[in-house]
Enzyme design. Structure first.
Site, PDB file in Angstrom:
ATOM      1  N   TYR A 146      33.119 -25.278  28.268  1.00  0.00           N
ATOM      2  CA  TYR A 146      32.157 -24.235  28.644  1.00  0.00           C
ATOM      3  C   TYR A 146      30.963 -24.910  29.298  1.00  0.00           C
ATOM      4  O   TYR A 146      30.442 -25.896  28.771  1.00  0.00           O
ATOM      5  CB  TYR A 146      31.713 -23.471  27.389  1.00  0.00           C
ATOM      6  CG  TYR A 146      30.663 -22.405  27.645  1.00  0.00           C
ATOM      7  CD1 TYR A 146      30.976 -21.256  28.371  1.00  0.00           C
ATOM      8  CD2 TYR A 146      29.368 -22.545  27.143  1.00  0.00           C
ATOM      9  CE1 TYR A 146      30.007 -20.272  28.595  1.00  0.00           C
ATOM     10  CE2 TYR A 146      28.405 -21.562  27.356  1.00  0.00           C
ATOM     11  CZ  TYR A 146      28.732 -20.426  28.084  1.00  0.00           C
ATOM     12  OH  TYR A 146      27.785 -19.449  28.296  1.00  0.00           O
ATOM     13  N   ASP A 241      28.806 -32.783  31.393  1.00  0.00           N
ATOM     14  CA  ASP A 241      28.025 -31.729  30.753  1.00  0.00           C
ATOM     15  C   ASP A 241      27.764 -32.164  29.316  1.00  0.00           C
ATOM     16  O   ASP A 241      28.631 -32.058  28.446  1.00  0.00           O
ATOM     17  CB  ASP A 241      28.770 -30.393  30.803  1.00  0.00           C
ATOM     18  CG  ASP A 241      27.944 -29.272  30.169  1.00  0.00           C
ATOM     19  OD1 ASP A 241      26.937 -29.578  29.497  1.00  0.00           O
ATOM     20  OD2 ASP A 241      28.320 -28.102  30.337  1.00  0.00           O
ATOM     21  N   LYS A 274      20.009 -28.021  24.848  1.00  0.00           N
ATOM     22  CA  LYS A 274      20.010 -27.969  23.382  1.00  0.00           C
ATOM     23  C   LYS A 274      19.020 -28.952  22.744  1.00  0.00           C
ATOM     24  O   LYS A 274      17.838 -28.650  22.685  1.00  0.00           O
ATOM     25  CB  LYS A 274      21.441 -28.077  22.874  1.00  0.00           C
ATOM     26  CG  LYS A 274      22.247 -26.845  23.387  1.00  0.00           C
ATOM     27  CD  LYS A 274      23.591 -26.615  22.765  1.00  0.00           C
ATOM     28  CE  LYS A 274      24.115 -25.243  23.187  1.00  0.00           C
ATOM     29  NZ  LYS A 274      25.330 -25.218  23.942  1.00  0.00           N
TER      30      LYS A 274
END
Ligand SMILES: *Cc1c(COP(=O)(O)O)cnc(C)c1O
Length: 444
Positions: A146, A241, A274
């Site tokens: 994702y 990512d 995050k």
């Protein structure tokens, strides 16, 4: 709890009248596991308290950012101080420079970094930059990874390697994903074939090096080595990512873990989020100077943001990074995570339940399967009914894990030995109740 005193249910009922599905991000709605989502009233350390006042040991931590637990005093102080100086200016600040400096110091593959507000934005911008820098359109992603909800990434595999993907969301025109090729994670043969067919047109290969959006699946070292070789050989950019893994699996992110196994290894571009915001909206992407200078205002690739590098978010991020840079931080975090995972493993094995688990730093995953899956379709072989019983069993005992079997888990430095022991004890009870209800019929 009678319905009239269930505040979680009351809030959920109200929310559903006003917010689609009652939530502002779909996984929060508990649709995979059923039942009533817990509305959080407050959080401190390793715990949050829901609207009924029940305490939960939190293994989600805002899906990764809360690596210090909730309300760490040094972070709270930094945020309180920042707020008094203003919330947002739309003009540059010293803290953006400090945070950029910290990030490039900790992640050696990055010379320059641009700050944004969400992982989605960072991944989307990194792809635009890769396309702009290479003058190519096509991108490779992997099933089960994702990278946020940008249109070009909401795509599932097409019918073969020669064809590109199909949208997985309504509202995404087929034309928008026609340049996105979706491959199977850890499948070297498929990767080689894709480069053989499309190599000269591929702008970038984007990957979660340790995938945390199909529970927890590592890219194998040979697979990662091949990703690097093929990108270099064909002039495509390797984009890591690390929104989830950055500053979470190790101080230098997953790329530092692969660099231990593959000498000299580094990605071309990295996407972070995050943990770098410590719970505030902050994300980033970066890489070598020559590529990053293709961005506006220096270069032709446009990218911007009203709240980018927000002064409160950068204060929160900087204070968080300062704590995780302290000597021994990741050793302690990894030790707690390993104790948890080993405890769960032995609790399951005592009841002869298929179970396997993996972890790196403060991130973990477990599967009700005999062996660790290597790709999305293997992850999805997990028995969903059994996972849901496990989830609710733990929830009832005040242990909050992700409400879906395809999500990773997170331990923070606030999780004490006692918290981990309480979690394992709860799991032992639940596994006992999960034991096959029907005794095996003796053969003979
Ligand atoms: C969470 C996540 C994103 C998206 O970040 P948001 O801040 O939710 O937009 C992108 N990539 C990975 C690997 C993630 O885990």
């Amino acid at each position: 709890m009678t319905p009239s005193t269930d505040r979680n249910q009351e809030l959920f009922d109200r929310a559903r009248q006003l917010i689609p599905g009652g939530v502002n991000s779909p996984v929060r709605a508990f649709r995979a596991v059923g039942g009533t989502p817990r509305f959080v009233q407050r959080a401190q350390g390793a715990y949050f308290w829901d609207a009924n006042g029940q305490r939960h040991i939190d293994y989600i931590g805002s899906w990764g950012p809360m690596i210090l637990g909730h309300g760490h005093p040094a972070v709270v102080e930094a945020v309180q101080k920042a707020v008094l100086d203003g919330f947002s200016y739309g003009a540059p600040t010293e803290r953006e420079v400090e945070l950029a400096q910290e990030i490039v110091r900790l992640v050696p593959s990055m010379d320059m970094v641009r700050l944004v507000s969400s992982g989605t934005e960072a991944a989307m911008s990194a792809i635009r930059l890769a396309r702009g820098a290479t003058g190519r359109n096509k991108l490779i992603k992997f099933e089960g990874c994702y990278h946020g909800h940008a249109d070009a990434l909401l795509v599932k595999a097409g019918s073969g390697l020669a064809t590109f993907g199909n949208p997985t969301s309504a509202g995404v025109p087929a034309e928008v994903v026609q340049h996105t090729l979706v491959l199977q994670y850890n499948n070297i043969a498929e990767l080689e074939e894709a480069f053989a067919i499309h190599g000269k047109d591929i702008a970038c290969l984007m990957i979660e090096p340790i995938a945390g959006n199909m529970n927890f699946v590592r890219a194998s070292v040979p697979f990662m080595r091949r990703c690097r070789e093929l990108c270099t050989q064909h002039g495509a950019l390797l984009v890591f990512d690390e929104v989830m893994t950055g500053f979470r699996v190790a101080l230098g992110g997953a790329q530092s873990v692969y660099a231990r196994a593959i000498p000299g290894f580094k990605p071309d571009l990295s996407v972070l989020g995050k943990v770098i915001g410590g719970g505030m909206p902050l994300a980033a992407f970066g890489g070598p100077r020559a590529i990053m200078e293709q961005l506006a205002p220096l270069g032709p690739v446009y990218q911007a943001g009203t709240l980018s590098g927000n002064p409160v978010a950068t204060a929160c991020g900087l204070a968080t990074l300062k704590e995780i840079c302290k000597p021994g931080f990741f050793d302690g975090l990894a030790a707690s995570t390993t104790t948890l995972v080993e405890g769960l493993r032995s609790a399951a094995s005592a009841e002869s339940i298929d179970f396997c688990a993996d972890s790196e730093g403060g991130m973990f995953g477990f599967f009700l399967l005999p062996q660790l899956p290597q790709n999305y379709s293997q992850v999805m072989k997990t028995d969903g009914t059994m996972f849901n019983r496990l989830f609710h069993g733990l929830l009832d005992r005040g242990v909050y894990i992700a409400p879906a079997l395809y999500e990773a888990g997170f331990v923070s430095s606030a999780h004490s030995e006692a918290d981990v022991a309480e979690t394992i004890a709860a799991a032992r009870e639940v596994f006992r109740a999960l034991c096959p209800l029907v005794p095996e019929v003796p053969h003979g």
